[in-house]
Design a protein around this motif. Structure first.
Motif, PDB file in Angstrom:
ATOM      1  N   TYR A 169       0.841  -1.194   0.000  1.00  0.00           N
ATOM      2  CA  TYR A 169       0.000   0.000   0.000  1.00  0.00           C
ATOM      3  C   TYR A 169       0.883   1.253   0.000  1.00  0.00           C
ATOM      4  CZ  TYR A 169      -3.560  -3.386   1.271  1.00  0.00           C
ATOM      5  OH  TYR A 169      -4.405  -4.453   1.275  1.00  0.00           O
ATOM      6  N   PRO A 170       1.524   1.566  -1.129  1.00  0.00           N
ATOM      7  CA  PRO A 170       2.478   2.684  -1.166  1.00  0.00           C
ATOM      8  C   PRO A 170       1.836   4.067  -0.994  1.00  0.00           C
ATOM      9  CG  PRO A 170       2.141   1.803  -3.364  1.00  0.00           C
ATOM     10  CD  PRO A 170       1.444   0.878  -2.418  1.00  0.00           C
ATOM     11  N   ASN A 171       0.532   4.180  -1.212  1.00  0.00           N
ATOM     12  CA  ASN A 171      -0.131   5.472  -1.066  1.00  0.00           C
ATOM     13  C   ASN A 171      -0.639   5.725   0.349  1.00  0.00           C
ATOM     14  OD1 ASN A 171      -0.667   4.591  -4.123  1.00  0.00           O
ATOM     15  ND2 ASN A 171      -0.441   6.797  -3.969  1.00  0.00           N
ATOM     16  N   ILE A 172      -0.499   4.740   1.220  1.00  0.00           N
ATOM     17  CA  ILE A 172      -0.899   4.900   2.616  1.00  0.00           C
ATOM     18  C   ILE A 172       0.299   5.449   3.380  1.00  0.00           C
ATOM     19  CG2 ILE A 172      -1.722   3.739   4.707  1.00  0.00           C
ATOM     20  CD1 ILE A 172      -3.810   3.595   2.529  1.00  0.00           C
ATOM     21  N   LEU A 173       0.081   6.523   4.126  1.00  0.00           N
ATOM     22  CA  LEU A 173       1.158   7.136   4.900  1.00  0.00           C
ATOM     23  C   LEU A 173       1.098   6.759   6.376  1.00  0.00           C
ATOM     24  CD1 LEU A 173       1.026  10.709   3.314  1.00  0.00           C
ATOM     25  CD2 LEU A 173       2.454   8.768   2.638  1.00  0.00           C
ATOM     26  N   GLU A 174      -0.106   6.730   6.937  1.00  0.00           N
ATOM     27  CA  GLU A 174      -0.288   6.410   8.364  1.00  0.00           C
ATOM     28  C   GLU A 174      -1.655   5.789   8.554  1.00  0.00           C
ATOM     29  OE1 GLU A 174      -0.471  10.038  10.648  1.00  0.00           O
ATOM     30  OE2 GLU A 174       1.589  10.553  10.209  1.00  0.00           O
ATOM     31  N   ILE A 175      -1.761   4.970   9.588  1.00  0.00           N
ATOM     32  CA  ILE A 175      -3.059   4.425   9.986  1.00  0.00           C
ATOM     33  C   ILE A 175      -3.138   4.495  11.504  1.00  0.00           C
ATOM     34  CG2 ILE A 175      -4.589   2.417   9.999  1.00  0.00           C
ATOM     35  CD1 ILE A 175      -3.090   1.479   7.478  1.00  0.00           C
ATOM     36  N   GLY A 186     -13.363   2.918  14.884  1.00  0.00           N
ATOM     37  CA  GLY A 186     -13.063   3.213  13.490  1.00  0.00           C
ATOM     38  C   GLY A 186     -11.578   3.398  13.272  1.00  0.00           C
ATOM     39  N   TYR A 187     -11.255   3.932  12.105  1.00  0.00           N
ATOM     40  CA  TYR A 187      -9.867   4.099  11.715  1.00  0.00           C
ATOM     41  C   TYR A 187      -9.676   5.443  11.030  1.00  0.00           C
ATOM     42  CZ  TYR A 187     -10.000  -0.874  12.532  1.00  0.00           C
ATOM     43  OH  TYR A 187     -10.174  -2.100  13.124  1.00  0.00           O
ATOM     44  N   VAL A 188      -8.491   5.984  11.179  1.00  0.00           N
ATOM     45  CA  VAL A 188      -8.099   7.195  10.466  1.00  0.00           C
ATOM     46  C   VAL A 188      -6.910   6.807   9.601  1.00  0.00           C
ATOM     47  CG1 VAL A 188      -7.248   9.551  10.653  1.00  0.00           C
ATOM     48  CG2 VAL A 188      -8.954   8.709  12.282  1.00  0.00           C
ATOM     49  N   TYR A 199      -9.159  -0.230   3.909  1.00  0.00           N
ATOM     50  CA  TYR A 199     -10.167  -0.592   4.903  1.00  0.00           C
ATOM     51  C   TYR A 199     -10.874  -1.889   4.509  1.00  0.00           C
ATOM     52  CZ  TYR A 199     -14.446  -0.516   7.622  1.00  0.00           C
ATOM     53  OH  TYR A 199     -15.489  -0.872   8.449  1.00  0.00           O
ATOM     54  N   THR A 200     -11.339  -1.977   3.261  1.00  0.00           N
ATOM     55  CA  THR A 200     -12.086  -3.171   2.847  1.00  0.00           C
ATOM     56  C   THR A 200     -11.190  -4.406   2.762  1.00  0.00           C
ATOM     57  OG1 THR A 200     -11.862  -2.585   0.495  1.00  0.00           O
ATOM     58  CG2 THR A 200     -13.878  -1.892   1.613  1.00  0.00           C
ATOM     59  N   ALA A 201      -9.940  -4.235   2.401  1.00  0.00           N
ATOM     60  CA  ALA A 201      -9.039  -5.380   2.268  1.00  0.00           C
ATOM     61  C   ALA A 201      -8.448  -5.841   3.599  1.00  0.00           C
ATOM     62  CB  ALA A 201      -7.893  -5.035   1.304  1.00  0.00           C
ATOM     63  N   GLU A 202      -8.185  -4.912   4.506  1.00  0.00           N
ATOM     64  CA  GLU A 202      -7.422  -5.241   5.712  1.00  0.00           C
ATOM     65  C   GLU A 202      -8.162  -5.057   7.041  1.00  0.00           C
ATOM     66  OE1 GLU A 202      -4.427  -6.607   5.450  1.00  0.00           O
ATOM     67  OE2 GLU A 202      -4.245  -6.288   3.288  1.00  0.00           O
ATOM     68  N   LEU A 203      -9.162  -4.191   7.080  1.00  0.00           N
ATOM     69  CA  LEU A 203      -9.743  -3.824   8.374  1.00  0.00           C
ATOM     70  C   LEU A 203     -11.217  -4.178   8.545  1.00  0.00           C
ATOM     71  CD1 LEU A 203      -8.156  -0.277   8.630  1.00  0.00           C
ATOM     72  CD2 LEU A 203      -7.344  -2.372   9.733  1.00  0.00           C
ATOM     73  N   GLY A 245     -12.342  -6.388  11.124  1.00  0.00           N
ATOM     74  CA  GLY A 245     -11.751  -6.105  12.433  1.00  0.00           C
ATOM     75  C   GLY A 245     -10.357  -6.681  12.577  1.00  0.00           C
ATOM     76  N   GLY A 246      -9.828  -7.194  11.466  1.00  0.00           N
ATOM     77  CA  GLY A 246      -8.505  -7.805  11.491  1.00  0.00           C
ATOM     78  C   GLY A 246      -7.399  -6.767  11.528  1.00  0.00           C
ATOM     79  N   ASP A 247      -7.236  -6.128  12.678  1.00  0.00           N
ATOM     80  CA  ASP A 247      -6.264  -5.045  12.799  1.00  0.00           C
ATOM     81  C   ASP A 247      -4.970  -5.538  13.442  1.00  0.00           C
ATOM     82  OD1 ASP A 247      -7.030  -5.279  15.442  1.00  0.00           O
ATOM     83  OD2 ASP A 247      -8.325  -3.533  15.360  1.00  0.00           O
ATOM     84  N   SER A 248      -4.559  -6.737  13.091  1.00  0.00           N
ATOM     85  CA  SER A 248      -3.353  -7.283  13.706  1.00  0.00           C
ATOM     86  C   SER A 248      -2.083  -6.796  13.029  1.00  0.00           C
ATOM     87  CB  SER A 248      -3.413  -8.820  13.646  1.00  0.00           C
ATOM     88  OG  SER A 248      -3.494  -9.257  12.296  1.00  0.00           O
ATOM     89  N   LYS A 249      -2.194  -6.120  11.905  1.00  0.00           N
ATOM     90  CA  LYS A 249      -0.995  -5.665  11.183  1.00  0.00           C
ATOM     91  C   LYS A 249      -0.433  -4.419  11.785  1.00  0.00           C
ATOM     92  CE  LYS A 249      -1.849  -7.839   6.889  1.00  0.00           C
ATOM     93  NZ  LYS A 249      -1.529  -7.922   5.570  1.00  0.00           N
TER      94      LYS A 249
END
Length: 170
Positions: free
Chosen positions: A51-57, A68-70, A159-163, A166-170
């Motif tokens: 996910y090269p376009n993701i900077l922070e989660i 939720g998530y930001v 979000y749809t692929a990873e979260l 609720g699979g926030d183990s990464k």
């Protein structure tokens, strides 16, 4: 010269920590503006290569529960990189969008920072990517408008692929 160099170094040492604290406070305020239901935010690890376009989660928490998530993303606009902060609640709804940094044309692309534009994303489903025609583009700044929508879509895709489960183990 030595005294001036010493004075500058001392000033830098004294102000470095307060500047970091202020920057983090501003970041938390921005996160809260896109995910108002969260009381605190916890940084999350993610696969930057996938996910090269993701900077922070950040995971948004209230009473210890995930609400939720930001997700901070980046996309190329007309004038350069646009950084976008997207809030998505645990029900899969976009709760807010803010432009954190951009190099867009003043008076045109810079209008992406106005509530009239970014509030259009609020309430959209994060179940699938948004089409450019779902958002009213800024007159004279279609490239910027599409870039912001693309950046929001990067957050939705993560979000749809990873979260979503609720699979926030990464």
């Amino acid at each position: 010269t030595a005294i001036a160099a010493f004075a500058l170094a001392l000033t830098q040492i004294i102000t470095e920590e307060p500047i970091k604290v202020q920057a983090e406070k501003l970041s938390d305020e921005t996160r809260a503006s896109v995910l108002a239901s969260a009381e605190e935010f916890e940084s999350m690890e993610f696969d930057n290569e996938s996910y090269p376009n993701i900077l922070e989660i950040h995971k948004g928490l209230k009473d210890g529960e995930t609400v939720g998530y930001v997700i901070k993303t980046a996309n190329n606009g007309y004038g350069g990189l646009i950084e976008v902060i997207v809030g998505i609640d645990s029900k899969g709804t976009v709760t807010g969008v803010r432009i954190s940094e951009h190099s867009e044309t003043p008076g045109l692309g810079a209008k992406a920072q106005e509530p009239k534009f970014y509030e259009q994303y609020k309430g959209k489903s994060a179940g699938s990517s948004l089409a450019n025609n779902e958002i009213n583009a800024i007159t004279g700044a279609t490239v910027t408008s599409n870039a912001v929508t693309g950046a929001v879509n990067f957050a939705i895709e993560y979000y749809t692929a990873e979260l979503v489960s609720g699979g926030d183990s990464k």
